[in-house]
Scaffold this motif. Structure first.
Motif, PDB file in Angstrom:
ATOM      1  N   ASP A 124      25.525   1.792  38.657  1.00  0.00           N
ATOM      2  CA  ASP A 124      26.513   2.814  38.994  1.00  0.00           C
ATOM      3  C   ASP A 124      26.383   4.038  38.084  1.00  0.00           C
ATOM      4  OD1 ASP A 124      27.430   0.946  40.793  1.00  0.00           O
ATOM      5  OD2 ASP A 124      29.349   0.593  39.781  1.00  0.00           O
ATOM      6  N   GLY A 125      26.358   5.201  38.696  1.00  0.00           N
ATOM      7  CA  GLY A 125      26.287   6.444  37.938  1.00  0.00           C
ATOM      8  C   GLY A 125      25.287   7.398  38.542  1.00  0.00           C
ATOM      9  N   GLU A 126      24.975   8.434  37.781  1.00  0.00           N
ATOM     10  CA  GLU A 126      23.971   9.418  38.181  1.00  0.00           C
ATOM     11  C   GLU A 126      22.803   9.313  37.218  1.00  0.00           C
ATOM     12  OE1 GLU A 126      25.838  13.254  38.262  1.00  0.00           O
ATOM     13  OE2 GLU A 126      26.756  12.863  40.193  1.00  0.00           O
ATOM     14  N   TRP A 127      21.601   9.192  37.780  1.00  0.00           N
ATOM     15  CA  TRP A 127      20.397   8.982  36.989  1.00  0.00           C
ATOM     16  C   TRP A 127      19.357  10.038  37.327  1.00  0.00           C
ATOM     17  CZ3 TRP A 127      20.833   5.050  33.544  1.00  0.00           C
ATOM     18  CH2 TRP A 127      21.844   4.124  33.778  1.00  0.00           C
ATOM     19  N   LEU A 128      18.758  10.621  36.304  1.00  0.00           N
ATOM     20  CA  LEU A 128      17.641  11.529  36.497  1.00  0.00           C
ATOM     21  C   LEU A 128      16.384  10.677  36.412  1.00  0.00           C
ATOM     22  CD1 LEU A 128      16.759  14.471  36.854  1.00  0.00           C
ATOM     23  CD2 LEU A 128      16.501  14.572  34.365  1.00  0.00           C
ATOM     24  N   MET A 129      15.619  10.629  37.498  1.00  0.00           N
ATOM     25  CA  MET A 129      14.445   9.763  37.594  1.00  0.00           C
ATOM     26  C   MET A 129      13.185  10.632  37.638  1.00  0.00           C
ATOM     27  SD  MET A 129      16.119   6.845  37.891  1.00  0.00           S
ATOM     28  CE  MET A 129      14.979   5.603  38.429  1.00  0.00           C
ATOM     29  N   LYS A 130      12.259  10.377  36.704  1.00  0.00           N
ATOM     30  CA  LYS A 130      11.001  11.133  36.654  1.00  0.00           C
ATOM     31  C   LYS A 130       9.838  10.158  36.680  1.00  0.00           C
ATOM     32  CE  LYS A 130      12.639  15.134  34.138  1.00  0.00           C
ATOM     33  NZ  LYS A 130      12.292  16.115  33.120  1.00  0.00           N
ATOM     34  N   GLY A 131       8.759  10.558  37.331  1.00  0.00           N
ATOM     35  CA  GLY A 131       7.581   9.711  37.385  1.00  0.00           C
ATOM     36  C   GLY A 131       6.596  10.220  38.398  1.00  0.00           C
ATOM     37  N   ASP A 132       5.986   9.268  39.159  1.00  0.00           N
ATOM     38  CA  ASP A 132       5.004   9.679  40.153  1.00  0.00           C
ATOM     39  C   ASP A 132       5.111   8.826  41.416  1.00  0.00           C
ATOM     40  OD1 ASP A 132       2.357   7.764  40.562  1.00  0.00           O
ATOM     41  OD2 ASP A 132       3.410   7.368  38.685  1.00  0.00           O
ATOM     42  N   VAL A 133       4.684   9.404  42.516  1.00  0.00           N
ATOM     43  CA  VAL A 133       4.497   8.710  43.787  1.00  0.00           C
ATOM     44  C   VAL A 133       3.064   9.013  44.212  1.00  0.00           C
ATOM     45  CG1 VAL A 133       5.166   8.541  46.213  1.00  0.00           C
ATOM     46  CG2 VAL A 133       6.928   8.846  44.456  1.00  0.00           C
ATOM     47  N   LEU A 134       2.266   7.952  44.314  1.00  0.00           N
ATOM     48  CA  LEU A 134       0.845   8.092  44.640  1.00  0.00           C
ATOM     49  C   LEU A 134       0.144   9.099  43.736  1.00  0.00           C
ATOM     50  CD1 LEU A 134       1.068   7.939  48.545  1.00  0.00           C
ATOM     51  CD2 LEU A 134       0.314   6.131  46.976  1.00  0.00           C
ATOM     52  N   GLY A 135       0.512   9.074  42.450  1.00  0.00           N
ATOM     53  CA  GLY A 135      -0.123   9.936  41.465  1.00  0.00           C
ATOM     54  C   GLY A 135       0.430  11.339  41.369  1.00  0.00           C
ATOM     55  N   LYS A 136       1.322  11.740  42.263  1.00  0.00           N
ATOM     56  CA  LYS A 136       1.899  13.080  42.216  1.00  0.00           C
ATOM     57  C   LYS A 136       3.233  13.032  41.475  1.00  0.00           C
ATOM     58  CE  LYS A 136      -0.121  14.702  46.521  1.00  0.00           C
ATOM     59  NZ  LYS A 136       0.168  15.261  47.835  1.00  0.00           N
ATOM     60  N   PRO A 137       3.488  13.978  40.553  1.00  0.00           N
ATOM     61  CA  PRO A 137       4.739  13.964  39.795  1.00  0.00           C
ATOM     62  C   PRO A 137       5.947  14.216  40.701  1.00  0.00           C
ATOM     63  CG  PRO A 137       3.438  15.916  39.250  1.00  0.00           C
ATOM     64  CD  PRO A 137       2.611  15.084  40.178  1.00  0.00           C
ATOM     65  N   VAL A 138       7.038  13.497  40.406  1.00  0.00           N
ATOM     66  CA  VAL A 138       8.283  13.646  41.152  1.00  0.00           C
ATOM     67  C   VAL A 138       9.460  13.599  40.179  1.00  0.00           C
ATOM     68  CG1 VAL A 138       7.428  12.643  43.316  1.00  0.00           C
ATOM     69  CG2 VAL A 138       8.478  11.168  41.592  1.00  0.00           C
ATOM     70  N   THR A 139      10.556  14.231  40.596  1.00  0.00           N
ATOM     71  CA  THR A 139      11.822  14.142  39.882  1.00  0.00           C
ATOM     72  C   THR A 139      12.907  13.946  40.923  1.00  0.00           C
ATOM     73  OG1 THR A 139      11.032  15.627  38.145  1.00  0.00           O
ATOM     74  CG2 THR A 139      13.409  15.288  38.291  1.00  0.00           C
ATOM     75  N   TYR A 140      13.697  12.896  40.747  1.00  0.00           N
ATOM     76  CA  TYR A 140      14.769  12.569  41.685  1.00  0.00           C
ATOM     77  C   TYR A 140      16.103  12.525  40.963  1.00  0.00           C
ATOM     78  CZ  TYR A 140      11.044  10.680  44.680  1.00  0.00           C
ATOM     79  OH  TYR A 140       9.920  10.518  45.440  1.00  0.00           O
ATOM     80  N   LEU A 141      17.154  12.829  41.700  1.00  0.00           N
ATOM     81  CA  LEU A 141      18.503  12.519  41.253  1.00  0.00           C
ATOM     82  C   LEU A 141      18.903  11.283  42.032  1.00  0.00           C
ATOM     83  CD1 LEU A 141      21.077  13.068  39.675  1.00  0.00           C
ATOM     84  CD2 LEU A 141      21.825  14.519  41.578  1.00  0.00           C
ATOM     85  N   LEU A 142      19.288  10.237  41.330  1.00  0.00           N
ATOM     86  CA  LEU A 142      19.727   8.991  41.946  1.00  0.00           C
ATOM     87  C   LEU A 142      21.207   8.823  41.639  1.00  0.00           C
ATOM     88  CD1 LEU A 142      18.957   6.227  43.317  1.00  0.00           C
ATOM     89  CD2 LEU A 142      18.769   5.344  40.993  1.00  0.00           C
ATOM     90  N   VAL A 143      22.025   8.780  42.685  1.00  0.00           N
ATOM     91  CA  VAL A 143      23.459   8.546  42.534  1.00  0.00           C
ATOM     92  C   VAL A 143      23.742   7.170  43.110  1.00  0.00           C
ATOM     93  CG1 VAL A 143      25.775   9.348  43.139  1.00  0.00           C
ATOM     94  CG2 VAL A 143      23.946  11.014  42.736  1.00  0.00           C
ATOM     95  N   ALA A 144      24.365   6.315  42.309  1.00  0.00           N
ATOM     96  CA  ALA A 144      24.595   4.930  42.723  1.00  0.00           C
ATOM     97  C   ALA A 144      26.044   4.538  42.492  1.00  0.00           C
ATOM     98  CB  ALA A 144      23.669   3.993  41.949  1.00  0.00           C
ATOM     99  N   GLY A 145      26.561   3.683  43.391  1.00  0.00           N
ATOM    100  CA  GLY A 145      27.923   3.186  43.232  1.00  0.00           C
ATOM    101  C   GLY A 145      28.278   2.195  44.316  1.00  0.00           C
ATOM    102  N   PRO A 146      29.433   1.549  44.151  1.00  0.00           N
ATOM    103  CA  PRO A 146      29.850   0.548  45.134  1.00  0.00           C
ATOM    104  C   PRO A 146      30.243   1.193  46.459  1.00  0.00           C
ATOM    105  CG  PRO A 146      31.605   0.938  43.552  1.00  0.00           C
ATOM    106  CD  PRO A 146      30.414   1.722  43.089  1.00  0.00           C
ATOM    107  N   THR A 147      29.984   0.467  47.542  1.00  0.00           N
ATOM    108  CA  THR A 147      30.391   0.927  48.870  1.00  0.00           C
ATOM    109  C   THR A 147      30.719  -0.285  49.733  1.00  0.00           C
ATOM    110  OG1 THR A 147      29.821   2.420  50.685  1.00  0.00           O
ATOM    111  CG2 THR A 147      28.058   0.996  49.870  1.00  0.00           C
ATOM    112  N   LEU A 148      31.407  -0.046  50.821  1.00  0.00           N
ATOM    113  CA  LEU A 148      31.805  -1.096  51.761  1.00  0.00           C
ATOM    114  C   LEU A 148      32.546  -2.217  51.032  1.00  0.00           C
ATOM    115  CD1 LEU A 148      28.593  -1.132  53.965  1.00  0.00           C
ATOM    116  CD2 LEU A 148      30.774   0.001  54.457  1.00  0.00           C
TER     117      LEU A 148
END
Length: 172
Positions: free
Chosen positions: A38-62
């Motif tokens: 749960d929370g907001e996460w800044l995710m950095k890394g690669d997909v198939l060798g290409k650099p990526v940066t994602y914002l991941l927002v997670a929490g309970p639902t349903l």
């Protein structure tokens, strides 16, 4: 007189109904590791060798039966977006994952299954073209997550598809 009776009944019943809803919303049957997402996460890394940066927002639902992950690429314009629903079946001990992204409905089938093992959430999607294995690992020492996706090879081994690590967005 009938209106007064209905009003009196509402005055008596409404607070009970509101309290019952508050209790339902406070219940959170998710395992502790899913709650740790749960929370907001800044995710950095690669997909198939290409650099990526994602914002991941997670929490309970349903009613907290699932943890919803909303992952969005921070590139302008965004190159990728996904919603993932992680649920835990306490009876079987199985982790269930539903991955939906911008590639459409066809690619949201089948769902993934797996386990929670210590600080690791791992599940496999048995796609027709070959399985994919997703592993989320929490490092409690520094409060970070790593997320690895691997593609199954015909010989049963796994090859790198994506790898990102994340820190709490508030720290950035």
């Amino acid at each position: 007189m009938r209106h007064l009776a209905v009003l009196a009944l509402l005055i008596l019943v409404l607070p009970v109904a509101v309290r019952a809803q508050e209790i339902i919303l406070r219940e959170d049957p998710r395992p502790p590791l899913l709650k740790q997402l749960d929370g907001e996460w800044l995710m950095k890394g690669d997909v198939l060798g290409k650099p990526v940066t994602y914002l991941l927002v997670a929490g309970p639902t349903l009613r907290a039966r699932f943890t919803e992950l909303h992952m969005r690429d921070l590139a302008q314009p965004p190159q990728y977006e996904a919603r993932v629903f992680l649920g835990f079946d306490a009876e079987s001990g199985e982790l269930i994952a539903h991955w939906m992204d911008e590639f459409g409905a066809r690619y949201s089938i089948p769902h993934g299954t797996g386990r929670i093992d210590g600080s690791i959430l791992q599940f496999t999607f048995p796609y027709a073209g070959g399985p994919f294995r997703d592993t989320f690992e929490f490092d409690p020492r520094n409060g970070t997550w790593s997320f690895r996706i691997e593609a199954g090879k015909p010989d049963g081994s796994w090859k790198h598809f994506a790898n990102v690590w994340g820190v709490d967005y508030e720290w950035v």
